[in-house]
Design an enzyme around this catalytic site. Structure first.
Site: not given
Lengths: 375, 375
Positions: B92-96, B146, B189, B216, B266
């Site tokens: 993942d991007s790390g954002g969440f 995101d 999103q 999201g 996931d």
């Protein structure tokens, strides 16, 4: 059905190579018994424990009587079935953990009364009830209830507990009765007083038990004291019965105790240390929390047969331990039990080959050499 | 070298059976990706994860950038080598996780600034840095940075975050560049607003990315809302690209999302629930803490291929869970990931056989039937 029996296959100085036959399998001695406290060798699948070469594990009567309960285990087919370990199991009497874990302990001639550390319930355990519980669990090797005093203690206190333990040994023997496939072991007590150890060993030997344990050692005293007590005790125990040093110990303790005639060991060190980031290896103990491992791509021991030792980088193990990931404890426990079993195999081979002293010296040199240099 | 590609093998209604080719292996879709947060699928050996049929696992950029650090992982040969998982990895991007775990988050057009939950250090993560980190980890499928808003939220807030995410998608695409063996996915999103989901999906589709995620969702809204959003989104995404529904979900969520055209999933549920005494089975979720299991000698599912489901009694699992033994979490995690992988295999087989709707109904009936009766 195979009767419980012990055969001495070879000796080398004081060291003994033997085998214990039981209906559930043969135990090669000197043997290390992984500790399966509450019906599980922590962080290990039983298949892994077996694959490492363990012929027997230890179960803790105190833990199992409190949870899930001995009667419940019996209804479920016994501890072997419950925990999926078909090979021999030795159970302690519960006495040691009552002393170390339970609250409101009270010892009388009759037995011990205590409060469970799990739910506070009051339990009574007599020598007879300890043997009954071990029978409900289906234990192959059962231990007498004894009183183990913490050292240092006065000679009077040590002697009182030792004499009580002898009377309890007689009661346990009577309660155990005749069970050809199983054994009940007596426990030599006497603290750090050679004369008391001798008195205890002689009195137990006179009972003609199937095996003998040495208890109340590795409870804080120096190693030299422990070895002195073994030297006072072992010569007085029958040659044709197995000897078990309870709760011991480090690899060095084990090698030195084997040299003095001990056949069986159990200890939480390899499992507990594994859950705390410590690895036992041929080159001593390695602390994976240490930052020196953070970028080290090398395994713990490239020459080990154990995947945990051979296939995972120290950097990864360091990361798992620092992050509190359960895989860290799983891998280090696996490594540690593999090392302990390989240590025992090495000792057995050396005794058979008549080179025990040389082998013991090689083990010590490896530990003293220390870990491979950091990169 | 195999280029990253997606092939649609069969469809059945909205459900899709496909495969993603990568240089590290083929991913059969619909696919469930076990979550390997910090370089480990908690309480599992990677060999076990693979043996269950997982073709790909997920790694969390946020966790790995903080510990052990992306540059360190790169020096150690990348995440595949570090964690001993040779097959594809999606990050993942790390954002969440920045939004859910870190303190002092601040989002600007440039990116996000936050404090590590591990040591309090301040980190900055831009879209470009997120892609750089994922590249250092060696990720096969990388996600755009995101902004994921928690629901409920105002339409204005949802729209602002969605538009920002679109601009970040462009920047991530530019930072990722051309990497034939790997892919960068955009993330749709738009919260619970169909019109915003449509706008996001169309804008991302116009970028011609190698794959598309829906983010999201499963953040607290009813399942019906999630499914409505998928129905608004999936028809606007290119048929010939894989679609990944992030962080979802229960077995029922997965079946219903596959019916609406999702290919990849996931979720921490099977692993997290396993560490909390919960088992996913063909007959619904089973709470092993429940006293009804205390003397039940039957396994979780006698017909399962997974040893954890088939070979251990419920009584033993109950005991392990109640005692806090790590083997409890190890066995239930194993059972749960086995169930999730068998669920995906069943869905893949049903789509190929043109009986997806019937199969989905059978799954639902099994969950509704509930666990076997207590004894």
């Amino acid at each position: 059905m195979t009767a419980f029996s012990f055969e001495l296959l070879a000796t080398d100085g004081g060291a003994r190579r033997g085998q214990i036959a039981t209906p559930r399998g043969t135990i090669r001695t000197p043997a290390f018994m992984p500790v399966g406290t509450g019906g599980t060798v922590k962080a290990m699948y039983m298949d892994q424990v077996r694959a490492l070469g363990a012929d027997i594990i230890l179960g803790n009567t105190y833990h199992l009587m409190l949870r899930p309960g001995a009667e419940r285990v019996a209804r479920l087919g016994g501890l072997h079935e419950f925990a999926r370990w078909p090979l021999p199991i030795l159970t302690d009497s519960g006495g040691f953990q009552v002393m170390s874990l339970a609250a409101l302990r009270k010892i009388t001639e009759k037995g011990v009364t205590f409060r469970s550390h799990v739910d506070g319930a009051v339990h009574e355990m007599s020598p007879e009830r300890s043997i009954e519980i071990q029978g409900l669990l289906g234990s192959d090797i059962q231990m007498q209830l004894d009183e183990c005093v913490a050292l240092p203690a006065s000679r009077d206190e040590i002697e009182r507990a030792m004499e009580l333990s002898l009377r309890w040994a007689e009661r346990c023997r009577a309660a155990f009765g005749e069970q050809p496939g199983r054994a009940m072991f007596g426990i030599v007590q006497g603290g750090d007083v050679s004369a008391l150890r001798e008195r205890s060993a002689q009195a137990l030997a006179a009972m003609g038990l199937k095996g003998y344990a040495v208890g109340g050692l590795a409870v804080g005293e120096p190693q030299a004291v422990m070895l002195d007590m073994l030297e006072a005790t072992c010569p007085l125990l029958p040659q044709d019965r197995p000897r078990y040093l309870m709760g011991v110990g480090t690899p060095d303790d084990i090698v030195k105790a084997v040299a003095r005639g001990i056949d069986m060991f159990d200890c939480v060190m390899p499992t507990r240390a594994g859950r705390h980031g410590l690895a036992y290896t041929r080159r001593g103990k390695i602390n994976l929390k240490n930052a020196r491992h953070a970028e080290d791509p090398r395994p713990l021991d490239a020459e080990s047969d154990c995947p945990a030792a051979r296939d995972y980088s120290r950097a990864y193990l360091h990361h798992l331990v620092k992050s509190g990931e359960s895989l860290g404890g799983m891998l280090l426990t696996w490594n540690n039990l593999a090392y302990y079993q390989s240590l025992m195999q090495g000792l057995r081979d050396a005794i058979e080959a008549g080179r025990f002293a040389d082998h013991a010296a090689e083990c010590s040199e490896g530990w003293a050499r220390g870990d491979i240099a950091a990169r």
